[in-house]
Design a protein around this motif. Structure first.
Motif, PDB file in Angstrom:
ATOM      1  N   UNK A 193       6.716  68.641  28.430  1.00  0.00           N
ATOM      2  CA  UNK A 193       5.587  69.565  28.292  1.00  0.00           C
ATOM      3  C   UNK A 193       4.514  68.974  27.384  1.00  0.00           C
ATOM      4  N   UNK A 194       4.936  68.336  26.300  1.00  0.00           N
ATOM      5  CA  UNK A 194       3.976  67.710  25.388  1.00  0.00           C
ATOM      6  C   UNK A 194       3.204  66.589  26.080  1.00  0.00           C
ATOM      7  N   UNK A 195       3.905  65.772  26.875  1.00  0.00           N
ATOM      8  CA  UNK A 195       3.234  64.672  27.572  1.00  0.00           C
ATOM      9  C   UNK A 195       2.187  65.203  28.555  1.00  0.00           C
ATOM     10  N   UNK A 196       2.485  66.322  29.205  1.00  0.00           N
ATOM     11  CA  UNK A 196       1.510  66.913  30.119  1.00  0.00           C
ATOM     12  C   UNK A 196       0.276  67.389  29.356  1.00  0.00           C
ATOM     13  N   UNK A 197       0.483  67.957  28.172  1.00  0.00           N
ATOM     14  CA  UNK A 197      -0.663  68.409  27.383  1.00  0.00           C
ATOM     15  C   UNK A 197      -1.502  67.225  26.907  1.00  0.00           C
ATOM     16  N   UNK A 198      -0.846  66.128  26.563  1.00  0.00           N
ATOM     17  CA  UNK A 198      -1.584  64.931  26.142  1.00  0.00           C
ATOM     18  C   UNK A 198      -2.382  64.366  27.312  1.00  0.00           C
ATOM     19  N   UNK A 199      -1.761  64.288  28.482  1.00  0.00           N
ATOM     20  CA  UNK A 199      -2.448  63.763  29.661  1.00  0.00           C
ATOM     21  C   UNK A 199      -3.673  64.612  29.990  1.00  0.00           C
ATOM     22  N   UNK A 200      -3.534  65.920  29.878  1.00  0.00           N
ATOM     23  CA  UNK A 200      -4.653  66.817  30.148  1.00  0.00           C
ATOM     24  C   UNK A 200      -5.768  66.607  29.126  1.00  0.00           C
ATOM     25  N   UNK A 201      -5.394  66.369  27.871  1.00  0.00           N
ATOM     26  CA  UNK A 201      -6.390  66.158  26.826  1.00  0.00           C
ATOM     27  C   UNK A 201      -7.143  64.848  27.034  1.00  0.00           C
ATOM     28  N   UNK A 202      -6.488  63.856  27.583  1.00  0.00           N
ATOM     29  CA  UNK A 202      -7.173  62.580  27.855  1.00  0.00           C
ATOM     30  C   UNK A 202      -8.162  62.720  29.012  1.00  0.00           C
ATOM     31  N   UNK A 203      -7.842  63.567  29.985  1.00  0.00           N
ATOM     32  CA  UNK A 203      -8.751  63.781  31.105  1.00  0.00           C
ATOM     33  C   UNK A 203      -9.936  64.652  30.711  1.00  0.00           C
ATOM     34  N   UNK A 204      -9.643  65.673  29.911  1.00  0.00           N
ATOM     35  CA  UNK A 204     -10.689  66.614  29.506  1.00  0.00           C
ATOM     36  C   UNK A 204     -10.521  66.932  28.022  1.00  0.00           C
ATOM     37  N   UNK A 205     -11.064  66.070  27.138  1.00  0.00           N
ATOM     38  CA  UNK A 205     -10.889  66.270  25.691  1.00  0.00           C
ATOM     39  C   UNK A 205     -11.420  67.625  25.248  1.00  0.00           C
ATOM     40  N   UNK A 206     -10.689  68.241  24.335  1.00  0.00           N
ATOM     41  CA  UNK A 206     -11.100  69.519  23.780  1.00  0.00           C
ATOM     42  C   UNK A 206     -10.955  69.500  22.275  1.00  0.00           C
ATOM     43  N   UNK A 207     -11.075  70.688  21.658  1.00  0.00           N
ATOM     44  CA  UNK A 207     -10.988  70.764  20.200  1.00  0.00           C
ATOM     45  C   UNK A 207      -9.668  71.367  19.737  1.00  0.00           C
ATOM     46  N   UNK A 208      -8.651  71.384  20.622  1.00  0.00           N
ATOM     47  CA  UNK A 208      -7.337  71.850  20.195  1.00  0.00           C
ATOM     48  C   UNK A 208      -6.558  70.695  19.583  1.00  0.00           C
ATOM     49  N   UNK A 209      -5.313  70.946  19.198  1.00  0.00           N
ATOM     50  CA  UNK A 209      -4.502  69.934  18.528  1.00  0.00           C
ATOM     51  C   UNK A 209      -4.447  68.641  19.326  1.00  0.00           C
ATOM     52  N   UNK A 210      -4.178  68.729  20.613  1.00  0.00           N
ATOM     53  CA  UNK A 210      -4.013  67.530  21.422  1.00  0.00           C
ATOM     54  C   UNK A 210      -5.342  66.785  21.572  1.00  0.00           C
TER      55      UNK A 210
ATOM     56  N   UNK B 111      -1.780  57.081  20.012  1.00  0.00           N
ATOM     57  CA  UNK B 111      -1.154  56.823  21.302  1.00  0.00           C
ATOM     58  C   UNK B 111      -0.486  58.086  21.816  1.00  0.00           C
ATOM     59  N   UNK B 112      -0.112  58.081  23.099  1.00  0.00           N
ATOM     60  CA  UNK B 112       0.585  59.239  23.657  1.00  0.00           C
ATOM     61  C   UNK B 112       1.839  59.561  22.859  1.00  0.00           C
ATOM     62  N   UNK B 113       2.600  58.523  22.516  1.00  0.00           N
ATOM     63  CA  UNK B 113       3.848  58.716  21.773  1.00  0.00           C
ATOM     64  C   UNK B 113       3.573  59.304  20.391  1.00  0.00           C
ATOM     65  N   UNK B 114       2.507  58.841  19.743  1.00  0.00           N
ATOM     66  CA  UNK B 114       2.180  59.355  18.408  1.00  0.00           C
ATOM     67  C   UNK B 114       1.734  60.818  18.476  1.00  0.00           C
ATOM     68  N   UNK B 115       0.928  61.163  19.476  1.00  0.00           N
ATOM     69  CA  UNK B 115       0.489  62.550  19.619  1.00  0.00           C
ATOM     70  C   UNK B 115       1.690  63.458  19.861  1.00  0.00           C
ATOM     71  N   UNK B 116       2.593  63.020  20.740  1.00  0.00           N
ATOM     72  CA  UNK B 116       3.778  63.822  21.032  1.00  0.00           C
ATOM     73  C   UNK B 116       4.649  63.986  19.797  1.00  0.00           C
ATOM     74  N   UNK B 117       4.787  62.929  19.012  1.00  0.00           N
ATOM     75  CA  UNK B 117       5.620  63.006  17.807  1.00  0.00           C
ATOM     76  C   UNK B 117       5.042  63.996  16.804  1.00  0.00           C
ATOM     77  N   UNK B 118       3.734  63.943  16.589  1.00  0.00           N
ATOM     78  CA  UNK B 118       3.097  64.875  15.658  1.00  0.00           C
ATOM     79  C   UNK B 118       3.253  66.314  16.170  1.00  0.00           C
TER      80      UNK B 118
END
Length: 264
Positions: free
Chosen positions: A84-101, A110-117
């Protein structure tokens, strides 16, 4: 927001007592910390019950004593959470927003760092607060809660939801009569040993980022629930979440002392 969320759930609990026992953990304490955290992080469309289940099961996986079959179940849960976290990161890379991701992606992680945080922030930022509130509720049942902040501090000193933590000695050190070399793993007793309440949140560079928020949420929860807590009694000795570094009632089942209890 905390006051509104808890007050709504206290009313539900009071109404439910007319039909029988109510679990104050499930009905009142479980979701408000998660909803507040998600709001602060700008995260929407989150399945809160799923997040709570992922959080509890991750704590059991990392700090519990599951047998092999249970380990496999918990590992599947952790993998589902991570997916679920990886999907949220992928979505944030396609359409950056102002939420955590979006913010973490914008910072260049990196994707791994975002997921870890996100993995540990979304657990630690709400599940331990639910546990703190649950413990405070259990200790306050049948009593007049005149000073909610003092009750919270007492719980933090004597029976925090995070009673121990693991560390590694950075240099040789003496602890009482024991000499420890550098690099030695130690288990620190944070509460119930006469130390200050602040120790429940750690010290120095490892101090809990949400210490102030957790205190506020627990105090507000007690303020909102005080009339209810004074008018109920415990139905059973609560089963405990009893992990290496996490301890709290898993359920606080109560019934009304006065059948005429009205919603607050």
């Amino acid at each position: 927001m905390t006051r509104q969320l808890v007050s709504e759930r206290v009313e539900l609990a009071a109404e439910g007592l007319h039909s029988g026992p109510v679990d104050l953990v499930e009905v009142v304490a479980a979701e408000p910390p998660a909803l507040v955290l998600l709001d602060m992080l700008g995260l929407q469309d989150v399945d809160v019950p799923a997040l709570k289940a992922w959080s509890r099961e991750s704590l059991e996986l990392f700090w519990g004593w599951p047998d092999e079959d249970r380990q496999l179940e918990l590992a599947h849960s952790a993998a589902e959470f991570y997916g679920w976290l990886r999907k949220r990161v992928a979505a944030a890379r396609k359409l950056p927003g102002d939420d955590l991701f979006g913010v973490l992606v914008e910072l260049g992680l990196s994707d791994e760092e975002v997921c870890a945080v996100a993995y540990f922030l979304l657990i630690a930022g709400q599940e331990t607060t639910t546990q703190l509130i649950s413990t405070a509720f259990h200790r306050s049942i049948g009593r007049a809660v005149d000073e909610p902040a003092a009750v919270v501090e007492q719980v933090l000193r004597k029976s925090s939801s995070v009673p121990t933590w693991r560390r590694v000695t950075a240099a040789p050190v003496s602890v009482g009569e024991v000499e420890l070399p550098a690099g030695e793993p130690v288990l620190l007793g944070l509460t119930g040993h006469g130390g200050p309440a602040d120790l429940a949140f750690g010290l120095g560079i490892h101090r809990c980022l949400g210490a102030g928020l957790a205190r506020l949420e627990a105090r507000v929860a007690l303020e909102c629930a005080a009339p209810l807590l004074s008018a109920v009694r415990v139905v059973e000795e609560p089963p405990m979440i009893d992990l290496l570094s996490f301890r709290a009632p898993a359920r606080v089942l109560v019934e009304a002392v006065d059948s005429g209890l009205e919603p607050s």
